[in-house]
Write a protein that holds these residues in place. Sequence first.
Motif, PDB file in Angstrom:
ATOM      1  N   VAL A  67      -2.634  70.522   5.854  1.00 46.14           N
ATOM      2  CA  VAL A  67      -2.748  70.547   4.390  1.00 46.14           C
ATOM      3  C   VAL A  67      -3.562  71.759   3.951  1.00 46.14           C
ATOM      4  N   LYS A  68      -4.676  71.999   4.615  1.00 44.72           N
ATOM      5  CA  LYS A  68      -5.592  73.066   4.188  1.00 44.72           C
ATOM      6  C   LYS A  68      -5.113  74.466   4.577  1.00 44.72           C
ATOM      7  N   GLU A  69      -4.144  74.571   5.509  1.00 47.92           N
ATOM      8  CA  GLU A  69      -3.635  75.902   5.861  1.00 47.92           C
ATOM      9  C   GLU A  69      -2.424  76.297   5.004  1.00 47.92           C
ATOM     10  N   ASP A  70      -1.883  75.360   4.241  1.00 51.51           N
ATOM     11  CA  ASP A  70      -0.709  75.631   3.416  1.00 51.51           C
ATOM     12  C   ASP A  70      -1.160  76.063   2.015  1.00 51.51           C
ATOM     13  N   VAL A  71      -0.685  77.212   1.577  1.00 53.79           N
ATOM     14  CA  VAL A  71      -1.091  77.760   0.279  1.00 53.79           C
ATOM     15  C   VAL A  71      -0.741  76.814  -0.875  1.00 53.79           C
ATOM     16  N   LEU A  72       0.309  76.013  -0.723  1.00 48.96           N
ATOM     17  CA  LEU A  72       0.728  75.105  -1.792  1.00 48.96           C
ATOM     18  C   LEU A  72      -0.126  73.839  -1.884  1.00 48.96           C
ATOM     19  N   THR A  73      -0.816  73.488  -0.794  1.00 46.45           N
ATOM     20  CA  THR A  73      -1.547  72.212  -0.777  1.00 46.45           C
ATOM     21  C   THR A  73      -3.043  72.353  -0.501  1.00 46.45           C
ATOM     22  N   LYS A  74      -3.506  73.540  -0.157  1.00 44.40           N
ATOM     23  CA  LYS A  74      -4.898  73.671   0.297  1.00 44.40           C
ATOM     24  C   LYS A  74      -5.946  73.307  -0.752  1.00 44.40           C
ATOM     25  N   ALA A  75      -5.588  73.369  -2.026  1.00 42.89           N
ATOM     26  CA  ALA A  75      -6.563  73.033  -3.068  1.00 42.89           C
ATOM     27  C   ALA A  75      -6.649  71.534  -3.360  1.00 42.89           C
ATOM     28  N   ILE A  76      -5.719  70.749  -2.821  1.00 39.98           N
ATOM     29  CA  ILE A  76      -5.741  69.302  -3.076  1.00 39.98           C
ATOM     30  C   ILE A  76      -6.921  68.684  -2.337  1.00 39.98           C
ATOM     31  N   PRO A  77      -7.792  67.963  -3.035  1.00 41.21           N
ATOM     32  CA  PRO A  77      -8.907  67.295  -2.351  1.00 41.21           C
ATOM     33  C   PRO A  77      -8.380  66.233  -1.376  1.00 41.21           C
ATOM     34  N   VAL A  78      -8.958  66.216  -0.171  1.00 40.84           N
ATOM     35  CA  VAL A  78      -8.560  65.244   0.853  1.00 40.84           C
ATOM     36  C   VAL A  78      -9.774  64.392   1.201  1.00 40.84           C
ATOM     37  N   ILE A  79      -9.617  63.092   0.993  1.00 41.57           N
ATOM     38  CA  ILE A  79     -10.668  62.128   1.328  1.00 41.57           C
ATOM     39  C   ILE A  79     -10.210  61.391   2.586  1.00 41.57           C
ATOM     40  N   GLY A  80     -11.003  61.490   3.635  1.00 40.00           N
ATOM     41  CA  GLY A  80     -10.697  60.800   4.879  1.00 40.00           C
ATOM     42  C   GLY A  80     -11.477  59.510   4.978  1.00 40.00           C
ATOM     43  N   PHE A  81     -10.906  58.549   5.699  1.00 42.29           N
ATOM     44  CA  PHE A  81     -11.643  57.320   5.997  1.00 42.29           C
ATOM     45  C   PHE A  81     -11.333  56.893   7.415  1.00 42.29           C
ATOM     46  N   THR A  82     -12.323  56.254   8.038  1.00 43.24           N
ATOM     47  CA  THR A  82     -12.171  55.872   9.442  1.00 43.24           C
ATOM     48  C   THR A  82     -13.047  54.679   9.801  1.00 43.24           C
ATOM     49  N   ALA A  83     -12.558  53.906  10.773  1.00 44.87           N
ATOM     50  CA  ALA A  83     -13.369  52.831  11.352  1.00 44.87           C
ATOM     51  C   ALA A  83     -14.237  53.396  12.465  1.00 44.87           C
ATOM     52  N   GLY A  84     -13.983  54.643  12.826  1.00 43.45           N
ATOM     53  CA  GLY A  84     -14.755  55.303  13.877  1.00 43.45           C
ATOM     54  C   GLY A  84     -16.072  55.852  13.353  1.00 43.45           C
ATOM     55  N   ASP A  85     -16.691  56.669  14.156  1.00 43.33           N
ATOM     56  CA  ASP A  85     -17.991  57.260  13.845  1.00 43.33           C
ATOM     57  C   ASP A  85     -17.814  58.429  12.873  1.00 43.33           C
ATOM     58  N   VAL A  86     -18.232  58.232  11.643  1.00 42.49           N
ATOM     59  CA  VAL A  86     -18.069  59.240  10.595  1.00 42.49           C
ATOM     60  C   VAL A  86     -18.758  60.552  10.968  1.00 42.49           C
ATOM     61  N   GLU A  87     -19.960  60.478  11.496  1.00 41.08           N
ATOM     62  CA  GLU A  87     -20.691  61.699  11.855  1.00 41.08           C
ATOM     63  C   GLU A  87     -19.976  62.474  12.953  1.00 41.08           C
ATOM     64  N   TYR A  88     -19.394  61.760  13.911  1.00 39.02           N
ATOM     65  CA  TYR A  88     -18.625  62.405  14.968  1.00 39.02           C
ATOM     66  C   TYR A  88     -17.469  63.209  14.364  1.00 39.02           C
ATOM     67  N   TYR A  89     -16.743  62.596  13.443  1.00 38.33           N
ATOM     68  CA  TYR A  89     -15.606  63.281  12.823  1.00 38.33           C
ATOM     69  C   TYR A  89     -16.046  64.419  11.908  1.00 38.33           C
TER      70      TYR A  89
END
Length: 123
Positions: A67-89
């Motif tokens: 998403v972030k390497e594509d000129v058409l989509t890189k400005a779209i905010p991306v919110i990630g979520f995980t059951a894993g370790d947030v700090e690790y990610y």
Amino acid sequence: MRVLVVDDDAVQLLVLKKIFEKSHNTVVVAHNGKEALEELHKDPGFNVILTDIMMPEMDGLEFLGKVKEDVLTKAIPVIGFTAGDVEYYRKKTPVPFDSLVPKPMDYWDLYNLAKTKASPFLN
């Protein structure tokens, strides 16, 4: 607001879709990063993307990078979520998420975060 929600968990998708639609937002769902990229290629006009990290076929980290390497989509905010370790990610991602939150999450808090991140991009 146009929202792309990406998760392999049908219950999470349903709950998030209902919350955003209740506030009259348009929601498109995808079950993994590969499907989400297909949706973005059809129409990159999303205001925010919410994505799980751990998914089959293409996980959230690989998806974020594309998403972030594509000129058409890189400005779209991306919110990630995980059951894993947030700090690790946070440390592992070469391209950072605009926000990264742990599961289980308060769905309304996630909704408000998405609105805040998307607000500069709303007409």
